[in-house]
Design an enzyme around this catalytic site. Structure first.
Site, short mmCIF file in Angstrom:
data_model
loop_
_atom_site.label_atom_id
_atom_site.label_comp_id
_atom_site.label_asym_id
_atom_site.label_seq_id
_atom_site.Cartn_x
_atom_site.Cartn_y
_atom_site.Cartn_z
N HIS A 98 26.32 -82.14 -52.53
CA HIS A 98 26.96 -83.06 -51.66
C HIS A 98 25.72 -84.17 -51.41
CE1 HIS A 98 30.26 -80.44 -50.80
NE2 HIS A 98 31.01 -81.38 -51.34
N CYS A 143 28.57 -78.71 -42.33
CA CYS A 143 29.54 -78.29 -43.27
C CYS A 143 30.56 -77.47 -42.58
CB CYS A 143 29.21 -77.41 -44.52
SG CYS A 143 27.92 -77.87 -45.64
#
Length: 258
Positions: free
Chosen positions: A163, A248
């Site tokens: 990501h 996250c």
């Protein structure tokens, strides 16, 4: 009045089966991961954040990475459509919690894919990683939802990490903090600080100059301390084995109507 709520989700018993894309798989100690997750939540609470626990997703190995399920801009929630098919069941309970908290809800729809780990917001600028789990249709849909609210959306190519926020986050003054070897387009960020360790590229803004950072980035913590910030290290070793980082494991809700 700004809100200080943080969505979190307890690790699945199947955590060790979580997806790995750019790392070699190594064994995950699930019991230790739960302890680390509990300490992570306790650290948020110790710094003034009210943790809101989303219903567990025990059948979803990656469900603990709650950041990937939603993107927030002010009090508007954009429910993601993960690029990984196995993760799509994670969003329903997150949506229910956000509705309960009074958010306005929008959705990424087929053929769009978007994961929250690809979205970095600094002020009214939203950087979106494109190329891994997030596709062009997902970026277009995000623009359609947030640009009318005053956001400026900047797409950033991502090829070397899972990501965008695996390689770059931002400091309180909007300076991007990144690990250059993993960045495709570092020059897109107008103010930037390169850090010496990959985990050092991930910080969560706790407020008051305090930055949540992984314990695996001691040199970066020292650098940030020298620059006048206050690093708050947490050990998330078991989640790092699954390409997870400090961002996250939570979604900060800072602009709810309270």
């Amino acid at each position: 009045m700004p809100s200080r709520k943080a969505l979190i989700r307890r690790p699945s018993p199947r955590l060790a089966e979580g997806l790995v894309t750019h790392l070699e798989r190594t064994p995950v100690d699930t019991a230790l991961a739960v302890e680390q997750w509990e300490r992570y939540g306790a650290t948020l609470r110790a710094h003034g954040w009210e943790t809101v626990e989303v219903d567990p997703a025990d059948d979803c190995p990656d469900g603990v990475f709650v950041e990937d399920t939603v993107v927030m801009f002010r009090n508007v929630a954009l429910i993601c459509r993960p690029g990984a098919l196995s993760r799509r069941a994670e969003t329903a309970a997150v949506e229910e919690e956000l509705v309960r908290l009074g958010c306005s809800v929008n959705w990424i729809r087929e053929p769009g894919t978007l994961e929250g780990g690809d979205v970095l917001r600094t002020g009214d600028t939203i950087y979106v990683g494109l190329g891994g789990r997030t596709n062009a249709a997902g970026v277009r849909q995000l623009r359609a939802v947030f640009e009318p609210l005053g956001a400026r959306v900047v797409a950033v190519p991502v090829t070397k990490v899972l990501h965008l926020k695996s390689a770059v986050t931002a400091l309180p003054d909007s300076t991007a903090i990144g690990f250059e070897p993993l960045l495709d387009a570092w020059s897109l960020f107008p103010r930037r600080l390169s850090v010496p360790e990959e985990p050092g590229a991930h910080v969560v803004l706790l407020g008051g100059g305090k930055l949540l950072i992984a314990a695996s980035a001691p040199r970066t913590a020292e650098l940030l301390s020298d620059l006048g910030h206050e690093p708050v290290p947490v050990d998330i070793s078991e989640f790092e084995k699954l390409e997870g980082c400090v961002t996250c494991l939570s979604v900060r809700l800072r602009e709810l109507y309270v």
